[in-house]
Motif scaffolding. Structure first.
Motif: not given
Ligand SMILES: Nc1ncnc2c1ncn2[C@@H]1O[C@H](COP(=O)(O)OP(=O)(O)O)[C@@H](O)[C@H]1O
Ligand SMILES: [Mg+2]
Lengths: 224, 245
Positions: B116-118, B101, B105, B111-114
């Motif tokens: 993390e998903a990637q 991540m 980042r 963003s954190r969510a993006e």
């Protein structure tokens, strides 16, 4: 020689002053621990500057402040500077003097910890495209701080104990008030024993806090 | 158009000439293997491509851009080249997920969510998602390598380069690494791999480049290099070890 009752009476009488002194001691300790830490980080950051002259300057700073007794520095500022027309309050002198001194020690701990880093991690961060500042912030600092927790928390404990020398520049902290107490009834032994007990109690609290911080910051594989 | 085009690349450390006129082309979608004895300059060659090492002279074009140009954004260049180090070099203070991540980042500003998903998508792809919360010290060498690959792929690089991918692993892992590389290449990842591991080379490439004494001395199939190359040393390099592996 009057016994316990006289001492107790004076102690109760001067308790407000002693407590005020204790507050001053804690205040100075907290302030210099924070400023010494923050300024230590700045010094540490520049200790790895790409410019040779900056690195030499930082090395000189660290050597100077580790090599000079703090009391000399405090006296220089408190008694020496007024001769040049600059009069600073005891509090300000204490904060400045301690900050410079503590920052030098903290920076030395951090630079030592940096030797424990894996250079290939730094290289891998460079290869990923991180800049100097980013590598410092996201790779170097988190690792170095974790590795330095014992040294840094020890320094805070040292700060509490060392803050007592501030009474020599008229800063009315805890030890200064104990001096006054001792001077009123000449019960030096009891007064200083009381002081020792209070410092010991405070240090014990700090030690417990330091253990907790160590526990929180410990990670698998980032050993010490 | 070649993805990477290297012409006459020279690198000297002081008066020690390590690379002495290297030429190399890497096409998009290709998997290229460079071999050579220890100390011949394989790592130096890779480091020149993303300017971890400054070349002495010569040209390197990445997607037709001269990377030595004054206006080149070195950090952007590095982000376009996934680099998997010999020792994998995972960040010790970050979990598996955190390792993947961080670049998303801080370099991509996700963003954190993006991020993390990637990151999870890539870890899944490399079968490491189950280990997302472990620290590098808690996983094996082969697993570290997969995380390092996921970390590189997450940045969507034009090419992934590998420095000696099997040297820090158990020899029984070679097959697995080769399978992984073949799979990634089939999926469209461009790979450039330097190694002196013949077993690995023979499983991922038909042709290999032989780097020796600062130049690419040969570009041929492993069989030809082992049997028909005019130079004894070259035949020995490719023959002797092939017998062992
Ligand atoms: N930063 C450096 N400074 C001086 N010499 C170096 C440096 N990096 C590599 N070399 C030298 O360059 C040669 C090639 O090194 P390297 O590229 O690591 O070889 P390989 O990866 O093929 O084993 C070696 O002789 C090594 O000592
Ligand atoms: Mg190498």
């Amino acid at each position: 020689m009057n016994g316990w009752s006289g001492f107790q009476r004076d102690l109760v009488e001067q308790m407000p002053l002693i407590l005020a002194g204790l507050r001053q001691t804690l205040q100075l300790t907290v302030i210099i621990s924070v400023t010494g830490f923050l300024f230590g980080l700045v010094v540490f950051y520049f200790s790895n500057s790409p410019y040779r002259w900056v690195r030499s300057l930082i090395q000189g700073y660290i050597s100077f402040f580790i090599g000079t007794p703090l009391i000399v520095l405090l006296f220089l500022m408190y008694y020496g500077l007024p001769q040049w027309g600059l009069k600073l309050s005891p509090f300000l002198v204490a904060v400045i003097g301690f900050t410079m001194n503590v920052a030098a020690y903290n920076a030395a701990y951090l630079t030592t910890a940096r030797n424990g880093l894996d250079p290939t991690e730094i290289e891998s961060a460079r290869a990923q495209g991180f800049g100097r500042g980013q590598i410092f912030r996201w790779i170097t600092l988190p690792q170095v701080l974790r590795l330095s927790v014992p040294a840094l928390t020890n320094q805070c404990i040292g700060n509490l104990k060392d803050s007592s020398v501030a009474f020599l520049i008229q800063y009315t902290e805890f030890f200064a008030r104990i001096q006054e107490l001792a001077a009123t009834n000449f019960q030096f032994f009891k007064a200083y024993l009381l002081a020792a007990g209070v410092y010991l109690g405070l240090v014990s609290i700090l030690v417990l806090m330091a253990r907790q911080v160590e526990k929180w910051t410990r990670l698998p594989g980032l050993g010490r | 158009m070649a993805l990477i085009r290297i012409r006459n690349l020279v690198k000297q450390f002081g008066n020690h000439t390590v690379l002495d006129g290297v030429n190399l082309d890497l096409q998009k979608g290709e998997m290229k293997v460079v071999m050579g004895p220890s100390g011949c300059g394989k790592s130096t060659l890779l480091r020149c491509i993303n300017r971890l090492v400054e070349p002495t002279s010569g040209t390197i074009l990445v997607r037709d851009q001269d990377i030595m140009g004054a206006e080149v954004d070195v950090r952007a260049l590095r982000q376009s080249i996934g680099f998997v180090f010999q020792q994998f070099a995972l960040y010790r203070h970050l979990t598996v997920l955190g390792n993947v991540m961080l670049g998303l980042r801080k370099l991509r500003g996700m963003s954190r969510a993006e991020a993390e998903a990637q990151a999870l998508f890539q870890l899944n792809h490399l079968e490491m998602a189950d280990h997302r919360d472990k620290y590098p010290s808690q996983i094996s060498g082969g697993q570290k390598q997969r995380v390092a690959i996921a970390r590189a792929l997450a940045m969507d690089p034009a090419v992934v380069v590998f420095d000696e991918p099997t040297s820090a692993l158990d020899p029984v892992m070679v097959r697995e690494v080769a399978d992984l590389f073949n799979r990634l290449n089939r999926e469209g990842v461009t790979l450039l791999c330097v190694t002196h591991d013949l077993a690995l080379a023979s499983q991922i490439a038909n042709r290999v480049l032989f780097l020796d004494q600062g130049v690419i001395r040969a570009d041929d199939t492993l069989e030809n290099l082992a049997k028909h190359h005019p130079n004894d040393q070259v035949r020995a390099f490719f023959g002797e070890k092939e017998g062992r592996s």
